[in-house]
Scaffold this motif. Structure first.
Motif, mmCIF file in Angstrom:
data_model
loop_
_atom_site.group_PDB
_atom_site.id
_atom_site.type_symbol
_atom_site.label_atom_id
_atom_site.label_comp_id
_atom_site.label_asym_id
_atom_site.label_seq_id
_atom_site.Cartn_x
_atom_site.Cartn_y
_atom_site.Cartn_z
ATOM 1 N N TYR A 103 0.825 -1.217 0.000
ATOM 2 C CA TYR A 103 0.000 0.000 0.000
ATOM 3 C C TYR A 103 0.855 1.261 0.000
ATOM 4 O O TYR A 103 0.493 2.275 -0.618
ATOM 5 C CB TYR A 103 -0.944 -0.007 1.201
ATOM 6 C CG TYR A 103 -2.142 -0.911 1.018
ATOM 7 C CD1 TYR A 103 -3.019 -0.724 -0.045
ATOM 8 C CD2 TYR A 103 -2.396 -1.955 1.895
ATOM 9 C CE1 TYR A 103 -4.114 -1.547 -0.226
ATOM 10 C CE2 TYR A 103 -3.491 -2.786 1.722
ATOM 11 C CZ TYR A 103 -4.352 -2.580 0.659
ATOM 12 O OH TYR A 103 -5.432 -3.410 0.487
ATOM 13 N N GLU A 106 2.160 1.662 -3.519
ATOM 14 C CA GLU A 106 1.063 2.088 -4.389
ATOM 15 C C GLU A 106 0.819 3.584 -4.263
ATOM 16 O O GLU A 106 0.543 4.266 -5.256
ATOM 17 C CB GLU A 106 -0.199 1.319 -3.999
ATOM 18 C CG GLU A 106 -1.439 1.736 -4.771
ATOM 19 C CD GLU A 106 -2.701 1.128 -4.181
ATOM 20 O OE1 GLU A 106 -3.790 1.624 -4.512
ATOM 21 O OE2 GLU A 106 -2.601 0.174 -3.391
ATOM 22 N N ARG A 107 0.944 4.123 -3.040
ATOM 23 C CA ARG A 107 0.658 5.541 -2.813
ATOM 24 C C ARG A 107 1.858 6.451 -3.038
ATOM 25 O O ARG A 107 1.757 7.652 -2.865
ATOM 26 C CB ARG A 107 0.123 5.724 -1.386
ATOM 27 C CG ARG A 107 -1.344 5.393 -1.307
ATOM 28 C CD ARG A 107 -1.792 4.954 0.083
ATOM 29 N NE ARG A 107 -3.215 4.711 0.069
ATOM 30 C CZ ARG A 107 -3.794 3.653 -0.512
ATOM 31 N NH1 ARG A 107 -3.055 2.762 -1.121
ATOM 32 N NH2 ARG A 107 -5.112 3.502 -0.492
ATOM 33 N N ASN A 109 3.100 6.903 -5.904
ATOM 34 C CA ASN A 109 2.939 7.382 -7.288
ATOM 35 C C ASN A 109 4.124 6.996 -8.168
ATOM 36 O O ASN A 109 4.549 7.758 -9.040
ATOM 37 C CB ASN A 109 2.737 8.903 -7.322
ATOM 38 C CG ASN A 109 1.392 9.314 -6.763
ATOM 39 O OD1 ASN A 109 0.444 8.524 -6.747
ATOM 40 N ND2 ASN A 109 1.296 10.543 -6.272
ATOM 41 N N THR A 144 3.647 -5.127 -4.667
ATOM 42 C CA THR A 144 2.414 -5.002 -3.893
ATOM 43 C C THR A 144 1.755 -6.344 -3.618
ATOM 44 O O THR A 144 1.319 -6.612 -2.509
ATOM 45 C CB THR A 144 1.406 -4.099 -4.625
ATOM 46 O OG1 THR A 144 1.045 -4.698 -5.876
ATOM 47 C CG2 THR A 144 1.994 -2.728 -4.873
ATOM 48 N N ALA A 461 8.226 6.179 -0.177
ATOM 49 C CA ALA A 461 7.192 7.217 -0.098
ATOM 50 C C ALA A 461 7.781 8.550 0.354
ATOM 51 O O ALA A 461 7.408 9.610 -0.163
ATOM 52 C CB ALA A 461 6.076 6.767 0.849
ATOM 53 N N GLN A 466 5.749 11.729 -0.837
ATOM 54 C CA GLN A 466 4.348 11.327 -0.725
ATOM 55 C C GLN A 466 4.004 10.840 0.681
ATOM 56 O O GLN A 466 2.876 10.410 0.920
ATOM 57 C CB GLN A 466 4.045 10.196 -1.725
ATOM 58 C CG GLN A 466 4.268 10.567 -3.175
ATOM 59 C CD GLN A 466 3.316 11.644 -3.648
ATOM 60 O OE1 GLN A 466 2.162 11.696 -3.215
ATOM 61 N NE2 GLN A 466 3.783 12.515 -4.519
ATOM 62 N N ASN A 470 -1.954 11.385 6.119
ATOM 63 C CA ASN A 470 -3.085 10.747 5.428
ATOM 64 C C ASN A 470 -2.663 9.442 4.748
ATOM 65 O O ASN A 470 -3.398 8.443 4.768
ATOM 66 C CB ASN A 470 -3.685 11.705 4.398
ATOM 67 C CG ASN A 470 -4.428 12.849 5.047
ATOM 68 O OD1 ASN A 470 -4.950 12.703 6.152
ATOM 69 N ND2 ASN A 470 -4.455 13.999 4.388
ATOM 70 N N VAL A 471 -1.479 9.443 4.112
ATOM 71 C CA VAL A 471 -0.986 8.228 3.456
ATOM 72 C C VAL A 471 -0.748 7.134 4.485
ATOM 73 O O VAL A 471 -1.130 5.967 4.283
ATOM 74 C CB VAL A 471 0.299 8.538 2.672
ATOM 75 C CG1 VAL A 471 0.991 7.252 2.224
ATOM 76 C CG2 VAL A 471 -0.012 9.401 1.465
ATOM 77 N N GLU A 474 -4.236 5.858 5.759
ATOM 78 C CA GLU A 474 -4.920 4.998 4.787
ATOM 79 C C GLU A 474 -4.223 3.654 4.641
ATOM 80 O O GLU A 474 -4.879 2.606 4.594
ATOM 81 C CB GLU A 474 -4.977 5.710 3.430
ATOM 82 C CG GLU A 474 -5.899 6.917 3.401
ATOM 83 C CD GLU A 474 -5.882 7.605 2.054
ATOM 84 O OE1 GLU A 474 -5.261 7.052 1.117
ATOM 85 O OE2 GLU A 474 -6.478 8.681 1.932
ATOM 86 N N SER A 475 -2.893 3.677 4.574
ATOM 87 C CA SER A 475 -2.155 2.415 4.422
ATOM 88 C C SER A 475 -2.347 1.526 5.640
ATOM 89 O O SER A 475 -2.543 0.304 5.506
ATOM 90 C CB SER A 475 -0.665 2.708 4.212
ATOM 91 O OG SER A 475 -0.464 3.500 3.061
#
Length: 636
Positions: A103, A106-107, A109, A144, A461, A466, A470-471, A474-475
């Protein structure tokens, strides 16, 4: 959705009718038949939409209650013991860490930059966009392992680009869905962790065994795209000049305008000498030159490691032939009375007849002590002069020739593409190699390597700016959700398996299969066909936790290695993900596809790749060393 609904209802009806026909009359039913009834009811309940984990637990508890003839205490004891067994399974620790890594990646980018750089790097190949899509899917699926995430993201990125380039809709959809499912097989796969925990197989060996089959399947996909694009360019037209255009950075653009069409390496060398325009500094040119030399530096580093390992002195084994273990000279009787050389005083006659004792051989001892000292320099010389194998020098010549050709053809545009790959592909590749390498070579357990991967995901990240609250939130939330689903499935599966074994359902299945007189090939075909059909209505997690405990005890009867069986199952479940009409990858893609793409086109595009997977299973069965060679070399 009506067709899918009718299909599901038809399967449920077939299951219930088959169970009704197969079961004997109520007066003749045994506990084993109750176990088979429980199995069929679980499948039907899951297809009706009931939660899998709680369906398994509920059915297990109800039928355990029947098996114990209403004894509530024994039923609850079995439930608690099965749950505790799952909670103490150390292998499951790696699941949340790998999911968290996925995750985070994935976030970060990364996938957009990765896809852009790969399709520019592979622009000269037939079907370049399709090949870039498959390579991106394979890399991202490795990082992932989440099929839905890979298919969804690639549907958003690659599908519009492929349709804009004139690709056939069916080919584009097939490439995205097939590439997204590679995460089921290629390590670090959550499926392999679940299978290893269920079947009692080492996850490390499963990862090592799945590496080459995963690469083989990816290569078959790419070969299919390239061959079809070569035969029929209309279905996968080459990229236009506009799509191949690479925007140079100011430093490279200035050097190109100064030296015209000259190659990048010669221009950088001249720039370092001082012939620069556009207010370029020596440091800017030196940075670009260092980036251009990275392939040569990496090749020299690897070859240097190989050379040092080949020429390292070999440790000689210590010669123990002259040593005697304590007590070996003393003979003992069967009663345990050993003679340690303490004898009664000899009589006079014996003393006269006894020979005179020999003088100690001091000169011989001196020669023995001097001999190792004389041989030591010779042994040291032999250890220092280890010859280098001829293959090393051949490899060195091949690598040198390749680098000379590479740098002679390196243009400013190709150097810019290499820099794009350096910022998108190589960080992800280093993370994957660090995780898989530490597992495969025994440097870390899967749980420890998963922790390294999760930390690497945080660094990626953060490196791409990134990483924020929030990241992380969410993860962490999605990781907790996925982990809870898998762990509850394991609890339900443990209770269900215990109830199934208690009722004697496993014994009944074994008796039925063995009564068929199947050969190992026929057993593998039967089991794989059943798994393939189950892949239509069920998820891979449900197939692994429900049906693998039924198949695994049968493997010793047919002399089938559980590791090899797991590799076939992983390949098979990928096929099930691509088999219409209940292929989850198709629904993931349909949700993000442009309005003109229909579900029927996606299904038609998946069928060729499904047959490629079946062919890959056949190849793996005929040549099992594709999957078994690496585990045997590393761990046996």
């Amino acid at each position: 959705m009506k067709k899918e609904l009718y299909f599901g209802l038809a399967i449920m009806a077939m299951i219930l009718i088959g169970v009704a026909i197969a079961l004997p009359a109520p007066s003749e039913m045994t506990n084993g038949h109750l176990g088979l009834l429980m199995l069929s009811l679980v499948v039907v309940a899951i297809m009706l939409g009931f939660p899998t984990a709680f369906t398994l637990m509920g059915m297990g508890v109800i039928f355990t209650y029947f098996a114990y003839e209403g004894n509530v205490q024994h039923t609850l004891d079995l439930m608690v013991q099965s749950t505790y067994k799952v909670m103490t399974n150390d292998v499951l620790i790696s699941i949340p860490l790998f999911v968290f890594m996925g995750y985070l990646v994935e976030r970060a980018n990364l996938i957009e930059k990765l896809f852009k750089s790969l399709h520019l790097a592979l622009a000269r190949l037939p079907g370049a966009l399709g090949v870039a899509t498959l390579v991106t899917c394979a890399i991202f699926a490795t990082a992932t392992g989440i099929v839905g995430a890979v298919v969804t993201l690639m549907g958003l990125l690659a599908m519009p680009s492929m349709l804009k380039a004139g690709y056939d809709t069916k080919m584009a959809a097939g490439a995205i869905t097939a590439g997204g499912c590679l995460g089921i097989l290629i390590p670090p796969s959550v499926l392999l962790i679940v299978y290893g925990a269920t079947a009692g197989v080492s996850v490390v060996q499963l990862y090592a065994g799945a590496l080459f089959p995963g690469l083989m399947l990816t290569g078959l996909y790419i070969a299919y795209i390239m061959i079809r694009a070569k035969i029929n360019p209309k279905c996968a037209p080459p990229l236009s000049e506009e799509d191949r255009k690479v925007n140079l950075t100011p430093v490279l653009a200035s050097l190109k305008s100064t030296y015209g069409s000259s190659r990048a390496v010669s221009a950088l060398v001249n720039g370092l000498k001082g012939r620069r325009e556009g207010h370029l500094t020596t440091g800017q040119v030196a940075n670009q030159f260092f980036v251009a030399m990275l392939p040569a530096i990496f090749a020299a580093f690897v070859l240097g490691l190989v050379y040092s390992s080949l020429t390292a002195p070999k440790e000689e084994a210590f010669d123990t032939s002259g040593l005697v273990s304590f007590g070996s000279e003393y003979q003992g009787s069967s009663t345990g009375n050993y003679d340690f050389g303490l004898e009664e005083p000899a009589s006079a006659e014996t003393t006269e007849a006894a020979p005179a004792p020999e003088e100690p051989a001091e000169p011989a001892l001196a020669e023995t002590a001097a001999q190792p000292a004389a041989e030591a320099p010779a042994a040291a010389v032999a250890a220092e002069s280890t010859p280098v194998p001829k293959n090393f020098w051949i490899s060195l010549l091949v690598v040198t020739a390749f680098l000379i050709y590479f740098y002679s053809k390196l243009s400013f545009e190709r150097l810019e593409v290499f820099k794009m790959l350096l910022s998108s592909f190589f960080p992800l590749a280093i993370l994957i190699l660090a995780v898989l390498g530490s597992i495969v070579f025994g440097l870390a357990t899967p749980s420890e390597a998963a922790a390294v991967g999760a930390f690497g995901g945080l660094l990626l990240a953060a490196g791409y700016r990134q990483l924020n609250f929030n990241v992380l939130r969410e993860s962490a939330f999605l990781t907790s959700k996925t982990t809870a689903m898998v762990c509850w499935l394991f609890v339900g599966s443990s209770i269900f398996s215990a109830a199934f074994a208690l009722l004697g359902g496993q014994e009944l299945v074994e008796q039925w299969v063995l009564s068929l007189g199947l050969t190992p090939i026929e057993f593998l075909l039967l089991s794989q066909v059943i798994i393939f059909l189950l892949g239509w209505p069920l998820e891979w997690t449900e197939i692994i936790v429900i049906f693998m405990p039924i198949f695994i005890p049968l493997l010793p009867y047919f002399n089938v290695d559980p590791l090899f069986f797991g590799l076939l199952v992983a390949l098979n479940l990928q096929t099930a993900f691509l088999s219409p009409p209940v292929a989850m990858a198709a629904f993931y893609l349909k949700g993000v596809s442009p309005p003109g793409v229909t579900l029927g086109q996606i299904f038609l595009g998946m069928i060729p790749f499904m047959f490629i997977q079946i062919f890959a299973m056949f190849v793996l069965y005929v040549f099992p060393q594709i999957g078994m060679w690496l585990p045997e070399v590393l761990y046996k």
